[in-house]
Motif scaffolding. Structure first.
Motif, short mmCIF file in Angstrom:
data_model
loop_
_atom_site.label_atom_id
_atom_site.label_comp_id
_atom_site.label_asym_id
_atom_site.label_seq_id
_atom_site.Cartn_x
_atom_site.Cartn_y
_atom_site.Cartn_z
N GLY A 89 13.05 17.94 23.40
CA GLY A 89 13.18 16.99 22.71
C GLY A 89 12.34 15.98 22.83
N TYR A 90 12.65 14.70 22.16
CA TYR A 90 11.53 13.65 22.06
C TYR A 90 12.05 12.47 22.57
N ASN A 91 11.12 11.81 22.89
CA ASN A 91 11.22 10.18 23.39
C ASN A 91 10.22 9.62 22.35
N VAL A 92 10.79 8.72 21.82
CA VAL A 92 9.64 8.00 20.74
C VAL A 92 9.81 6.64 20.97
N PHE A 93 8.73 5.73 20.69
CA PHE A 93 8.55 4.40 21.11
C PHE A 93 7.91 3.53 20.01
N THR A 94 8.09 2.20 20.08
CA THR A 94 7.57 1.42 18.77
C THR A 94 6.13 1.06 19.57
N GLU A 95 5.65 1.35 20.25
CA GLU A 95 4.35 1.05 20.81
C GLU A 95 3.84 2.05 21.92
N GLU A 96 2.73 1.99 22.23
CA GLU A 96 2.16 3.09 23.18
C GLU A 96 2.31 2.62 24.58
N VAL A 97 2.91 3.71 25.40
CA VAL A 97 3.31 3.25 26.75
C VAL A 97 2.66 4.30 27.82
N PRO A 98 2.71 3.84 28.96
CA PRO A 98 2.32 4.58 29.89
C PRO A 98 3.13 5.81 30.08
N ASP A 99 2.57 6.93 30.70
CA ASP A 99 3.28 8.24 30.98
C ASP A 99 4.31 7.84 32.03
N PRO A 100 5.49 8.50 32.00
CA PRO A 100 6.23 8.17 33.21
C PRO A 100 5.92 9.13 34.56
N PRO A 101 6.45 8.49 35.61
CA PRO A 101 6.01 8.99 36.99
C PRO A 101 6.72 10.41 37.24
N TRP A 102 7.46 10.73 36.62
CA TRP A 102 8.11 11.93 36.63
C TRP A 102 7.75 13.11 35.79
N LYS A 103 6.80 12.85 35.02
CA LYS A 103 6.49 13.80 33.83
C LYS A 103 6.07 15.17 34.40
N ASP A 104 5.68 15.30 35.52
CA ASP A 104 5.47 16.76 36.25
C ASP A 104 6.68 17.46 36.48
N ILE A 105 7.64 16.71 36.84
CA ILE A 105 9.02 17.33 36.99
C ILE A 105 9.64 18.08 35.98
N VAL A 106 9.58 17.21 34.71
CA VAL A 106 10.11 18.15 33.55
C VAL A 106 8.90 19.31 33.09
N LEU A 107 9.63 20.11 32.13
CA LEU A 107 8.71 21.21 31.75
C LEU A 107 8.05 20.84 30.39
N GLY A 108 6.73 21.06 30.34
CA GLY A 108 6.04 21.22 29.00
C GLY A 108 5.72 19.76 28.51
N PHE A 109 5.60 18.80 29.29
CA PHE A 109 5.46 17.30 28.91
C PHE A 109 4.05 17.34 28.15
#
Length: 341
Positions: A89-109
């Motif tokens: 699924g999708y996380n969507v934002f109203t502005e550009e944001v940094p990558d989350p610190p857990w991005k390498d835990i989930v799959l296919g970020f």
């Protein structure tokens, strides 16, 4: 060694299981005012997703341990039975944001393309990932059965203070969630009120979590498909103790969901739920002493109980095992001294 776990939700039951697996000889009792199907977790959508950035270096292993544990369970033949499945699924934002610190835990970020962002009017940035879903309405009964098979007792009663339990047990593990506000007088704990509308919409295959950096997490529209229903939400009203259903909030939830997926307008409503998340600035996992009894605290997970539960349970079990060793050593030493006289 007599050990009590206070709290019958996903944090309490997982903590009890981790303690029992680490210290098989311990005599455990889970004490709680409510058990499944009446806990906060029973109504939650159950997506594994941590806070976007407010994650400490201490917490990252807890997240990894939980994801790894669920990944192992996902490969078993009973994963569907416990409400565990993969979902993208999708996380969507109203502005550009940094990558989350857990991005390498989930799959296919990965980041969304401009073409993909056209699907989400009003949102200019986002990412796509594959994560795990765990529906507690199935998981908690399974955990309960496992605990009973291991001889763990269950006691349903309301307690006014943690000292009530400390009188009767050698070690206490406090997983009381929102009740910690009164049980241990922790005023940092406060409710994060939420409402969820569950609908029949089998054509919705991906979760969508929206974010406005000016509001609290989960306070903007989200759509999370489950095994049999789709959860629509978007409320996190901090400090609000009202567990009743509010029509105005329901209208806002519907409006936000239909804006994201217009076909939901005709979806049939299957259920409605209101719950209070146990919100705290930081999860509390630490040891203290109450009436000469070691107490291990494990509460304050907010809307991230599923996301943190197993890692926090392992951490609490480690502290509890050390406390039991110290109690046993103290008892043994006391007996030796008495025998000399």
């Amino acid at each position: 060694m007599k050990v009590a776990v206070v709290g019958g939700g996903v944090i309490g039951l997982s903590s009890a299981l981790c303690v029992k697996e680490r210290c098989p000889q311990a005599e455990l009792t889970v004490v709680a005012g409510e058990f499944t199907p009446n806990t906060t977790g029973d109504g939650a959508a159950g997506i594994w997703q941590p806070p976007l950035w407010n994650v400490t270096q201490q917490e990252l292993p807890w997240l990894q341990w939980t994801f790894d544990y669920l990944s192992r369970l996902y490969k078993t033949e009973f994963s569907h039975q416990i409400g565990l499945f993969c979902q993208s699924g999708y996380n969507v934002f109203t502005e550009e944001v940094p990558d989350p610190p857990w991005k390498d835990i989930v799959l296919g970020f990965r980041h969304l393309t401009e073409e993909e962002l056209k699907r989400f009017p009003g949102y200019s940035y986002g990412w796509f990932e594959t994560t795990l879903m765990l529906e507690c309405k199935s998981y908690l009964p399974w955990l309960t059965q496992r605990l009973k098979e291991k001889g763990i007792k269950f006691e349903q009663r309301m307690i006014a203070s943690l000292s009530e339990v400390c009188r009767d047990y050698d070690v206490v593990i406090n997983c009381s969630g929102l009740s910690a506000r009164t049980l241990v007088n922790d005023q940092e704990v406060q409710p994060g009120r939420g409402q969820i509308v569950r609908v029949h919409a089998p054509w919705v295959k991906h979760f969508i979590l929206t974010h406005d950096m000016g509001t609290a997490t989960y306070n903007t529209p989200y759509i999370i498909p489950g095994i049999n229903t789709v959860a629509l939400g978007g409320l996190n009203q901090i400090g609000d103790w009202d567990t009743g259903w509010r029509e105005e909030d329901e209208k806002n939830i519907w409006h936000g969901a239909v804006q994201l997926i217009p076909s939901l307008k005709g979806a049939r409503v299957l259920g409605k739920w209101t719950g209070l998340r146990p919100v705290r600035e930081r999860i509390r996992i630490e040891r203290e002493t109450v009436n000469d009894t070691p107490v291990i605290h494990n509460y304050g997970h907010g809307g991230y109980g599923v996301t943190y539960h197993w890692g926090c349970a392992l951490q609490a079990a480690s502290l509890a095992a050390k406390a039991m060793d110290e109690v046993a050593a103290k008892t043994s030493s006391s007996r030796v001294v008495k025998s000399r006289y």
